[in-house]
Design a protein around this motif. Structure first.
Motif, mmCIF file in Angstrom:
data_model
loop_
_atom_site.group_PDB
_atom_site.id
_atom_site.type_symbol
_atom_site.label_atom_id
_atom_site.label_comp_id
_atom_site.label_asym_id
_atom_site.label_seq_id
_atom_site.Cartn_x
_atom_site.Cartn_y
_atom_site.Cartn_z
ATOM 1 N N ALA A 1 0.823 -1.064 -0.003
ATOM 2 C CA ALA A 1 -0.025 -0.043 0.009
ATOM 3 C C ALA A 1 0.952 1.285 0.109
ATOM 4 C CB ALA A 1 -0.685 -0.007 1.157
ATOM 5 N N GLU A 2 2.215 1.152 0.499
ATOM 6 C CA GLU A 2 3.031 2.234 0.371
ATOM 7 C C GLU A 2 3.588 2.423 -0.920
ATOM 8 O OE1 GLU A 2 5.546 1.656 3.611
ATOM 9 O OE2 GLU A 2 4.158 1.610 5.292
ATOM 10 N N LYS A 3 3.733 1.447 -1.830
ATOM 11 C CA LYS A 3 4.470 1.501 -2.695
ATOM 12 C C LYS A 3 3.813 1.850 -4.290
ATOM 13 C CE LYS A 3 8.286 -1.149 -0.856
ATOM 14 N NZ LYS A 3 9.256 -2.133 -1.421
ATOM 15 N N TYR A 4 2.516 1.072 -4.285
ATOM 16 C CA TYR A 4 1.741 1.187 -5.460
ATOM 17 C C TYR A 4 0.401 1.857 -5.310
ATOM 18 C CZ TYR A 4 5.398 -2.070 -6.801
ATOM 19 O OH TYR A 4 6.557 -2.670 -6.935
ATOM 20 N N ASN A 5 -0.029 2.140 -6.606
ATOM 21 C CA ASN A 5 -1.594 3.010 -6.539
ATOM 22 C C ASN A 5 -2.499 1.745 -6.477
ATOM 23 O OD1 ASN A 5 -1.739 1.945 -9.221
ATOM 24 N ND2 ASN A 5 -1.589 4.032 -10.019
ATOM 25 N N VAL A 6 -3.678 2.207 -6.448
ATOM 26 C CA VAL A 6 -4.870 1.256 -6.171
ATOM 27 C C VAL A 6 -5.169 0.170 -7.532
ATOM 28 C CG1 VAL A 6 -7.344 0.955 -5.881
ATOM 29 C CG2 VAL A 6 -6.115 2.762 -4.669
ATOM 30 N N ALA A 7 -5.106 0.892 -8.549
ATOM 31 C CA ALA A 7 -5.216 -0.206 -10.097
ATOM 32 C C ALA A 7 -4.021 -0.946 -9.976
ATOM 33 C CB ALA A 7 -5.086 0.782 -11.071
ATOM 34 N N THR A 8 -2.718 -0.648 -9.563
ATOM 35 C CA THR A 8 -1.764 -1.754 -9.653
ATOM 36 C C THR A 8 -1.666 -2.785 -8.509
ATOM 37 O OG1 THR A 8 -0.372 0.269 -10.649
ATOM 38 C CG2 THR A 8 0.877 -1.854 -9.812
ATOM 39 N N GLN A 9 -2.219 -2.321 -7.401
ATOM 40 C CA GLN A 9 -2.304 -3.405 -6.221
ATOM 41 C C GLN A 9 -3.574 -4.262 -6.797
ATOM 42 O OE1 GLN A 9 -2.731 -2.044 -2.382
ATOM 43 N NE2 GLN A 9 -1.951 -0.036 -3.060
ATOM 44 N N LEU A 10 -4.689 -3.718 -7.326
ATOM 45 C CA LEU A 10 -5.579 -4.663 -7.722
ATOM 46 C C LEU A 10 -5.289 -5.811 -8.993
ATOM 47 C CD1 LEU A 10 -8.819 -2.679 -7.601
ATOM 48 C CD2 LEU A 10 -8.353 -4.480 -6.198
ATOM 49 N N ALA A 11 -4.385 -5.104 -9.851
ATOM 50 C CA ALA A 11 -3.965 -5.752 -11.053
ATOM 51 C C ALA A 11 -2.912 -6.995 -10.325
ATOM 52 C CB ALA A 11 -3.055 -5.222 -11.900
ATOM 53 N N ILE A 12 -2.058 -6.605 -9.429
ATOM 54 C CA ILE A 12 -1.005 -7.710 -9.044
ATOM 55 C C ILE A 12 -2.082 -8.662 -8.169
ATOM 56 C CG2 ILE A 12 0.736 -7.885 -7.380
ATOM 57 C CD1 ILE A 12 1.858 -5.202 -8.341
ATOM 58 N N GLY A 13 -2.869 -8.173 -7.351
ATOM 59 C CA GLY A 13 -3.599 -9.279 -6.450
ATOM 60 C C GLY A 13 -4.323 -9.954 -7.379
ATOM 61 N N GLY A 14 -5.096 -9.600 -8.383
ATOM 62 C CA GLY A 14 -6.032 -10.345 -9.209
ATOM 63 C C GLY A 14 -5.143 -11.240 -10.184
ATOM 64 N N VAL A 15 -4.186 -11.140 -10.630
ATOM 65 C CA VAL A 15 -3.262 -11.969 -11.553
ATOM 66 C C VAL A 15 -2.867 -13.047 -10.638
ATOM 67 C CG1 VAL A 15 -1.398 -11.997 -12.927
ATOM 68 C CG2 VAL A 15 -2.928 -10.327 -13.505
ATOM 69 N N SER A 16 -2.123 -12.628 -9.637
ATOM 70 C CA SER A 16 -1.555 -13.758 -8.711
ATOM 71 C C SER A 16 -2.682 -14.515 -8.086
ATOM 72 C CB SER A 16 -0.486 -13.015 -7.546
ATOM 73 O OG SER A 16 -1.500 -12.061 -6.835
ATOM 74 N N GLY A 17 -3.991 -13.902 -7.719
ATOM 75 C CA GLY A 17 -4.913 -14.928 -7.287
ATOM 76 C C GLY A 17 -5.479 -15.810 -8.115
ATOM 77 N N TRP A 18 -5.652 -15.089 -9.507
ATOM 78 C CA TRP A 18 -6.134 -15.983 -10.491
ATOM 79 C C TRP A 18 -5.128 -17.335 -10.885
ATOM 80 C CZ3 TRP A 18 -4.189 -17.739 -15.435
ATOM 81 C CH2 TRP A 18 -5.240 -18.343 -16.110
ATOM 82 N N ILE B 1 -4.945 -4.510 2.109
ATOM 83 C CA ILE B 1 -6.384 -4.845 1.842
ATOM 84 C C ILE B 1 -6.765 -4.685 0.455
ATOM 85 C CG2 ILE B 1 -7.582 -2.740 2.375
ATOM 86 C CD1 ILE B 1 -8.845 -5.669 3.652
ATOM 87 N N ILE B 2 -6.438 -3.892 -0.306
ATOM 88 C CA ILE B 2 -6.639 -3.815 -1.783
ATOM 89 C C ILE B 2 -5.893 -5.021 -2.449
ATOM 90 C CG2 ILE B 2 -6.452 -2.450 -3.802
ATOM 91 C CD1 ILE B 2 -6.523 -0.039 -1.966
ATOM 92 N N LEU B 3 -4.590 -5.106 -2.121
ATOM 93 C CA LEU B 3 -3.842 -6.227 -2.746
ATOM 94 C C LEU B 3 -4.674 -7.727 -2.533
ATOM 95 C CD1 LEU B 3 -1.215 -7.166 -4.430
ATOM 96 C CD2 LEU B 3 -0.296 -7.704 -2.058
ATOM 97 N N THR B 4 -5.281 -7.568 -1.218
ATOM 98 C CA THR B 4 -5.657 -8.839 -0.660
ATOM 99 C C THR B 4 -7.131 -9.230 -1.396
ATOM 100 O OG1 THR B 4 -4.601 -8.721 1.387
ATOM 101 C CG2 THR B 4 -6.550 -10.157 1.325
ATOM 102 N N GLY B 5 -7.981 -8.122 -1.403
ATOM 103 C CA GLY B 5 -9.197 -8.242 -2.052
ATOM 104 C C GLY B 5 -8.801 -8.440 -3.780
ATOM 105 N N GLY B 6 -7.997 -7.984 -4.243
ATOM 106 C CA GLY B 6 -7.919 -8.300 -5.683
ATOM 107 C C GLY B 6 -7.373 -9.811 -5.885
ATOM 108 N N PHE B 7 -6.499 -10.253 -4.940
ATOM 109 C CA PHE B 7 -6.084 -11.801 -4.960
ATOM 110 C C PHE B 7 -7.352 -12.714 -4.568
ATOM 111 C CE2 PHE B 7 -4.623 -15.776 -2.730
ATOM 112 C CZ PHE B 7 -3.590 -15.999 -3.544
ATOM 113 N N ALA B 8 -8.192 -12.382 -3.767
ATOM 114 C CA ALA B 8 -9.127 -13.237 -3.369
ATOM 115 C C ALA B 8 -10.469 -13.388 -4.478
ATOM 116 C CB ALA B 8 -10.202 -12.648 -2.187
ATOM 117 N N GLY B 9 -10.495 -12.000 -5.131
ATOM 118 C CA GLY B 9 -11.266 -12.145 -6.472
ATOM 119 C C GLY B 9 -10.731 -13.117 -7.711
ATOM 120 N N GLY B 10 -9.400 -12.593 -7.612
ATOM 121 C CA GLY B 10 -8.623 -13.543 -8.851
ATOM 122 C C GLY B 10 -8.587 -14.938 -8.439
#
Length: 178
Positions: A68-85, A162-171
């Motif tokens: 959360a300290e390094k990347y914006n929301v869209a990047t966090q969602l993308a990283i979480g979503g792809v790794s989760g998928w 939390i944003i990265l984790t949410g993206g991971f869960a959805g992915g």
């Protein structure tokens, strides 16, 4: 004051131990021993410093921290979503393989038992399964300290990212569905 261009050779000695007998990081330069008003060094307890460091800082260094300290929301969602998928897709494939192997094993055991190749003492199997259930119930009431520590670390990570984790869960759910 000691300047960066000084060509004097400094020697350092280790300072005393703490009251518990553990070494503390306390260094004195030879200049410091001569004139204590010129230089001072910070005293740190090594054990306390190691306890306060996060596990990812030990492995990846000090520049690694919450996403959360390094990347914006869209990047966090993308990283979480792809790794989760990817994780969900692999979980699905490995799960199917494991279910097929276990089911196939039971199937072949039943065929071998029915045709007379093996003789299974089902009463003994049932007794052993019941004993295993009792042991699991006894051990499941209180988790060990290591398990509680890891659960606390995971909760802290999820709260900080939390944003990265949410993206991971959805992915992950999408990966299971694909």
């Amino acid at each position: 004051m000691c300047s960066a261009r000084s060509k004097k050779k400094k020697t350092y000695t280790q300072g005393p131990t703490t009251e518990f007998g553990k070494p503390s990081i306390e260094l004195w330069s030879n200049e410091h021993q001569k004139d204590k008003s010129e230089e001072t060094f910070e005293v740190m307890d090594v054990v306390e410093y190691a306890k306060k460091r996060r596990w990812w800082n030990k492995i990846f260094g000090e520049n690694s921290g919450p996403v959360a300290e390094k990347y914006n929301v869209a990047t966090q969602l993308a990283i979480g979503g792809v790794s989760g998928w990817c994780a969900g897709y692999l979980f699905q494939k490995v799960g199917k393989l494991a279910a097929s192997a276990v089911g196939g094993g039971f199937f072949f055991l039943q065929i071998a038992n029915h045709t007379g190749y093996i003789k299974v003492d089902w009463k003994r199997v049932e007794r052993d399964v019941n004993n295993a259930k009792k042991q699991l119930k006894l051990n499941a009431e209180k988790p060990t300290k290591e398990v509680r520590t890891k659960v606390d670390e995971v909760q802290t990570f999820v709260k900080k990212n939390i944003i990265l984790t949410g993206g991971f869960a959805g992915g992950f759910l999408l990966g299971l569905a694909s």
